[in-house]
Design a protein around this motif. Sequence first.
Motif, PDB file in Angstrom:
ATOM      1  N   THR A  81       9.270  36.684  51.195  1.00  0.00           N
ATOM      2  CA  THR A  81       8.347  37.812  51.247  1.00  0.00           C
ATOM      3  C   THR A  81       7.826  38.024  52.665  1.00  0.00           C
ATOM      4  O   THR A  81       7.357  37.087  53.307  1.00  0.00           O
ATOM      5  CB  THR A  81       7.158  37.599  50.291  1.00  0.00           C
ATOM      6  N   GLY A  82       7.927  39.272  53.131  1.00  0.00           N
ATOM      7  CA  GLY A  82       7.431  39.666  54.441  1.00  0.00           C
ATOM      8  C   GLY A  82       6.720  41.005  54.341  1.00  0.00           C
ATOM      9  O   GLY A  82       6.083  41.284  53.331  1.00  0.00           O
ATOM     10  N   PHE A  83       6.845  41.845  55.355  1.00  0.00           N
ATOM     11  CA  PHE A  83       6.175  43.137  55.319  1.00  0.00           C
ATOM     12  C   PHE A  83       6.721  44.039  56.415  1.00  0.00           C
ATOM     13  O   PHE A  83       7.429  43.587  57.315  1.00  0.00           O
ATOM     14  CB  PHE A  83       4.652  42.984  55.486  1.00  0.00           C
ATOM     15  N   ARG A  84       6.396  45.321  56.326  1.00  0.00           N
ATOM     16  CA  ARG A  84       6.587  46.264  57.420  1.00  0.00           C
ATOM     17  C   ARG A  84       5.337  47.139  57.489  1.00  0.00           C
ATOM     18  O   ARG A  84       4.573  47.219  56.537  1.00  0.00           O
ATOM     19  CB  ARG A  84       7.858  47.119  57.244  1.00  0.00           C
ATOM     20  N   CYS A  85       5.131  47.774  58.626  1.00  0.00           N
ATOM     21  CA  CYS A  85       3.916  48.566  58.850  1.00  0.00           C
ATOM     22  C   CYS A  85       4.242  50.061  58.879  1.00  0.00           C
ATOM     23  O   CYS A  85       5.386  50.470  59.086  1.00  0.00           O
ATOM     24  CB  CYS A  85       3.266  48.184  60.166  1.00  0.00           C
ATOM     25  N   VAL A  86       3.221  50.859  58.681  1.00  0.00           N
ATOM     26  CA  VAL A  86       3.298  52.301  58.857  1.00  0.00           C
ATOM     27  C   VAL A  86       2.187  52.712  59.806  1.00  0.00           C
ATOM     28  O   VAL A  86       1.213  51.991  60.014  1.00  0.00           O
ATOM     29  CB  VAL A  86       3.161  53.064  57.526  1.00  0.00           C
ATOM     30  N   ARG A  87       2.353  53.898  60.406  1.00  0.00           N
ATOM     31  CA  ARG A  87       1.285  54.436  61.250  1.00  0.00           C
ATOM     32  C   ARG A  87       1.253  55.939  61.093  1.00  0.00           C
ATOM     33  O   ARG A  87       2.257  56.575  60.739  1.00  0.00           O
ATOM     34  CB  ARG A  87       1.517  54.074  62.712  1.00  0.00           C
ATOM     35  N   LYS A  88       0.115  56.510  61.347  1.00  0.00           N
ATOM     36  CA  LYS A  88      -0.032  57.952  61.255  1.00  0.00           C
ATOM     37  C   LYS A  88       0.665  58.642  62.432  1.00  0.00           C
ATOM     38  O   LYS A  88       0.742  58.095  63.530  1.00  0.00           O
ATOM     39  CB  LYS A  88      -1.520  58.341  61.257  1.00  0.00           C
ATOM     40  N   ARG A  89       1.167  59.816  62.166  1.00  0.00           N
ATOM     41  CA  ARG A  89       1.775  60.584  63.244  1.00  0.00           C
ATOM     42  C   ARG A  89       0.708  60.959  64.273  1.00  0.00           C
ATOM     43  O   ARG A  89      -0.435  61.241  63.922  1.00  0.00           O
ATOM     44  CB  ARG A  89       2.414  61.868  62.696  1.00  0.00           C
ATOM     45  N   PRO A  90       1.078  60.978  65.551  1.00  0.00           N
ATOM     46  CA  PRO A  90       0.099  61.356  66.589  1.00  0.00           C
ATOM     47  C   PRO A  90      -0.424  62.769  66.363  1.00  0.00           C
ATOM     48  O   PRO A  90       0.308  63.629  65.899  1.00  0.00           O
ATOM     49  CB  PRO A  90       0.908  61.271  67.881  1.00  0.00           C
TER      50      PRO A  90
END
Length: 226
Positions: A217-226
């Motif tokens: 088990t791991g993960f990945r991230c998301v971010r909002k568009r600029p």
Amino acid sequence: DFPDAPLDMLKPAALVFEIQQAGGPYSWEYRHGADWRHPLGPKSSIEGKGKHPVVQVAWEDAVAYAEWAGKSLPTEAQWEYAARGGENHEYIWGEELVPDGIYMANTWQGNFPYENDATDMFSHTAPVKTYEPNKFGLYDMGGNVWEWCSDWYRPDAYKTSASSNPTGPIDSYDPMEPGLPKRVTRGGSFLCSQNVCRGYRPSSRMKTTPDTGLIHTGFRCVRKRP
């Protein structure tokens, strides 16, 4: 959290899966000294695995990293939307698990949990970008490691959620372990096989207690568009 636990158990640890020999005994072991730098225990390391996904991170670890990086964990809905890549197939890459004999994800081949044929060349994690990306250009959305999402787990979450960009239920309920709050994990792992979980399908859901680190088990991230 664990007032009655023996003192010798109150040490940093994480869960490791191992087969002793092909066709022989297997075990999930809560192994002291297992962490993201030492995935199999204190004598192991991540040397040479800089391109592999991180494992042995609890949900709190993943959230802390995401916040440090100015990002966040995806909601379950965001994860599934990204995994499907604008399509609606049985698998992220299409309708066949191994089209034309080509492996499309790092999964378990053989009779889980007794024998891993490793026909895809990997018995544990694979380097990122080993397999083809989906239609959004995202790698390893199926197989390799389960990925933490921000949502609490409930089996009826999709039945009761908003129809547009849902953010998940306000609390957790797992009828199999009603006293343990769970967070959602998605995507399946190298331990997922045809004869057991098939977690590498974009529709498959899993849940895990947020204080638990696991070898798959791991993960990945998301971010909002600029």
